[in-house]
Design an enzyme around this catalytic site. Sequence first.
Site, short mmCIF file in Angstrom:
data_model
loop_
_atom_site.label_atom_id
_atom_site.label_comp_id
_atom_site.label_asym_id
_atom_site.label_seq_id
_atom_site.Cartn_x
_atom_site.Cartn_y
_atom_site.Cartn_z
N LYS A 1 0.84 -1.20 0.00
CA LYS A 1 0.00 0.00 0.00
C LYS A 1 0.88 1.25 0.00
O LYS A 1 2.06 1.18 0.36
CB LYS A 1 -0.88 -0.02 1.24
CG LYS A 1 -0.09 -0.01 2.54
CD LYS A 1 -0.96 -0.30 3.75
CE LYS A 1 -0.12 -0.26 5.02
NZ LYS A 1 -0.84 -0.78 6.17
N TYR B 1 13.80 31.98 5.09
CA TYR B 1 12.51 32.59 5.45
C TYR B 1 12.42 32.88 6.95
O TYR B 1 12.87 32.06 7.76
CB TYR B 1 11.38 31.63 5.12
CG TYR B 1 11.02 31.56 3.66
CD1 TYR B 1 10.62 32.70 2.96
CD2 TYR B 1 11.06 30.33 2.99
CE1 TYR B 1 10.27 32.61 1.63
CE2 TYR B 1 10.72 30.23 1.66
CZ TYR B 1 10.33 31.38 0.97
OH TYR B 1 9.98 31.29 -0.33
C1 LIG Z 1 -0.19 -1.58 6.96
C2 LIG Z 1 -0.82 -2.76 7.49
C3 LIG Z 1 -0.04 -3.88 7.85
C4 LIG Z 1 1.45 -3.91 7.85
O1 LIG Z 1 1.95 -3.39 9.07
P1 LIG Z 1 3.52 -3.33 9.33
O2 LIG Z 1 3.65 -2.87 10.73
O3 LIG Z 1 4.06 -2.35 8.37
O4 LIG Z 1 4.03 -4.68 9.11
C5 LIG Z 1 -0.70 -5.03 8.23
N1 LIG Z 1 -2.06 -5.07 8.25
C6 LIG Z 1 -2.83 -4.00 7.95
C7 LIG Z 1 -4.30 -4.13 8.01
C8 LIG Z 1 -2.24 -2.81 7.56
O5 LIG Z 1 -2.99 -1.77 7.26
#
Ligand SMILES: *Cc1c(COP(=O)(O)O)cnc(C)c1O
Length: 819
Positions: A489, A714
């Site tokens: 993702k 800035y």
């Molecule tokens: C992002 C996510 C993971 C992965 O988590 P990590 O700590 O990066 O391993 C697992 N399950 C869900 C539902 C997630 O959204």
Amino acid sequence: MTETSYTMQQLAGILNPVNFVPKPQSRVNQLLIDSRKVMDPEHALFFAVKAQRDGHEFIADAYAVGVRKFVISDPEWQNRFPEASFLIVPDVITALQQIAAAHRSVFKIPVIGITGSNGKTIVKEWLAQLLNADYKIVRSPKSFNSQIGVPLSVWQMNSGHTLGIFEAGISKTGEMAKLAGVMQPTIGILTNLGEAHAEGFSGKPEKLSEKLRLFDHTDLFIYSPDYTSDLPKKNLPGSTKFSWSFNQSADLQIIDMRQERAGTILDALYQGKTVSVYLPFKDRASLENGVICWSVLLALGYEPAIVKSKLSELVPVNMRLSLKNGINQCSIIDDSYSADTSSLAIALDFLKLQKQHTKKTVILSDLHETGRADAELYAEIAAMLSQKKISRLIGIGPHIKSVAELFDLETVFFDSTADFIAAFPQLHFSQETILVKGARKFGFEQISKLLTQKVHDTIMEIDLNAIAHNLRYYQTQLSPGVKLMAMVKAFSYGSGSFEIANLLQYHQVDYLTVAYADEGIALRKAGITLSIMVMSPEPSAFEAMLQYKLEPELYSFEILNAFIAFLPQEQKHYPVHLKVDTGMHRLGFEEPDLPVLLELLNATGKLRVISAFSHLAGSEDELHEEFTLGQIERFKAFAAVLRKELGYDFIRHICNTSAITRYPDAQFEMVRLGIGMYGFDSGKSDTSDLQIVAKLKTTVTQVKRIAPGETVGYGRRGILPQGGQIATVKIGYADGYRRSFGNGIGMMLVNGKPARTIGTIAMDMCMLDVTGIDVHTDDEVIVFNDELTIAHLAAQIGTIPYEILTNISQRVKRIYFYE
Ligand SMILES: *Cc1c(COP(=O)(O)O)cnc(C)c1O
């Protein structure tokens, strides 16, 4: 004078298999370990090696692409493949080593064996550069130095060679003696010796003695007394010895070093005289490797003046392929390592795993391989290209052009790189993946430049081998049969899209997960065929999800009902994933929802629950252990009811990265690996099993002197009371370098030296205090890497590595490296 080739009967003579050998006259040219790397199936011999996976499980894959000869240790496999011949041996790796050792014994040429904790590959490559004019050299491809890599390297030897250079690496006691038998080195080099604990030995003396086993029978041994103090000199191998040192008396003793131009001048005492050389490098590791090569040439009897001139021309070794975006939506794979068939095979494999374009082009220069006639060499290359289904070959050079008729694919030939460049506009590169591979003298970097989009000077480098390494680490932590879902993702946590997915698909993960449908669609369009779960399936995207076979996560009655309503009447068993809320309180069905949920699911035949899962709220922290165990229990109970009432089985999963190792009993049938692939696991106090994946670098745009009392940036917040020097660099908050790093909170490495930010971070740039650092326009600046880690950056501004990584904006170009 041909490529290595044995009949099955000859190999049986070496191995003494327990069975009768069928088809004794059929020939073997390729020793194959990985079923995905077949080049010439008819002449390949597949070794079913038991490693993390049992190689016997891949016999079917190899058989399917035409391999018919196998070395196995589990005899029951021989009955399943009627047309195949099997050699049944007690241990498959030992058999591979026996074949290589027998092949090695045929040749009476000098062989240089190299071992040590670091520098093996560089020393090997540099020796090849230095000795190339005087010997016909066979050497280990890349860093092939393992129990498998050494035999495969030695297998390349043929009667045209006059020198072998091979490297050996080991991780435990007992391994080196086996490699010594395979390699049979006549000249030994110990590069150096690092800390023992990092390599799995009980102590330094054990490690040293074990490494030196490689040289039990060498005539000449080249070493530094700095690393061998645990053994008396008389116990060192070699009837002749040659030593070097930066610190103490030695055959070649470095007495002075000074930097000059882009390199370093070294003075040394040698045979009572002062000699000096120029090495075109500045860093300590390269200088040490250079001194080792210097020693080898002197020990081989080269005149100091000749050695000096050769050393000044050493060039850096780049073993990694890089993958970048190119013009007209092309992907460009740049491989400048070495022009020979073994590295071409590696590059073609990498090209093959790229699924984003169906069209694949190879731009290849003349190759040269010692002891092989053009006709035979290029026939082998033609077979490799057709095996890997390459669409087009662009051959550059008189040799490849002269054998044009050997290639049965679309081809274009040019005499020179200049001719290619002149014809470039007519070649119409578009929407294809292009491998650029040429011998150094062809100057293919000009071709890469033409094909690659102009690169914005802030670049994120992604090490694909490190991702593969981290993936393998977590795979070894799984109970047998547990599947792995890779979380890609948010642009794979900022690392990339199909570039990462291709790798994960190649490494046979079971599932991919994206946040939104469009991320999944992009992966499908790039040729990813793995199952993909979508965590936030919006109703507006249902249609596309069906079209692209994306599987929704259903977490509420609204989304469940909407999806059922959307599916056509005749739809049967569309795969879906149920999210269960066991305490995170973000998304998911809860225990009281079960009756209605079951009623809905049982009433429709349109859906099939492929998996049910929940997400842990604090798996990384011991503080939340009791809560986490409670979540796991609630999930188990929920899934049990679901299974009973649905009347069929589905995959259960709850572990994210940290939970995989902290709660191994909760791995159920699958785990979801996210940040661990990118080298972080906040649930582990020791992350030495993981490798850093990403490096972010930028460049200096301008250097300025600031007078006392002047202000920078800035809001005029940057002040150097004593005045000083600042550097403006090309990264700002729009690239993902957050404003909170401003005013001395953040730090970067400028020419290796730490420099704090000064003043406010601007949109596209920021300023660093580089007072006292030697810095010029266009110098490289490291924002993070394996030294200045993302974890460190996150701590500076009170966030977590996930946020630093995913913040790096899309305008920052990604370049992928693979070895
Ligand atoms: C992002 C996510 C993971 C992965 O988590 P990590 O700590 O990066 O391993 C697992 N399950 C869900 C539902 C997630 O959204």
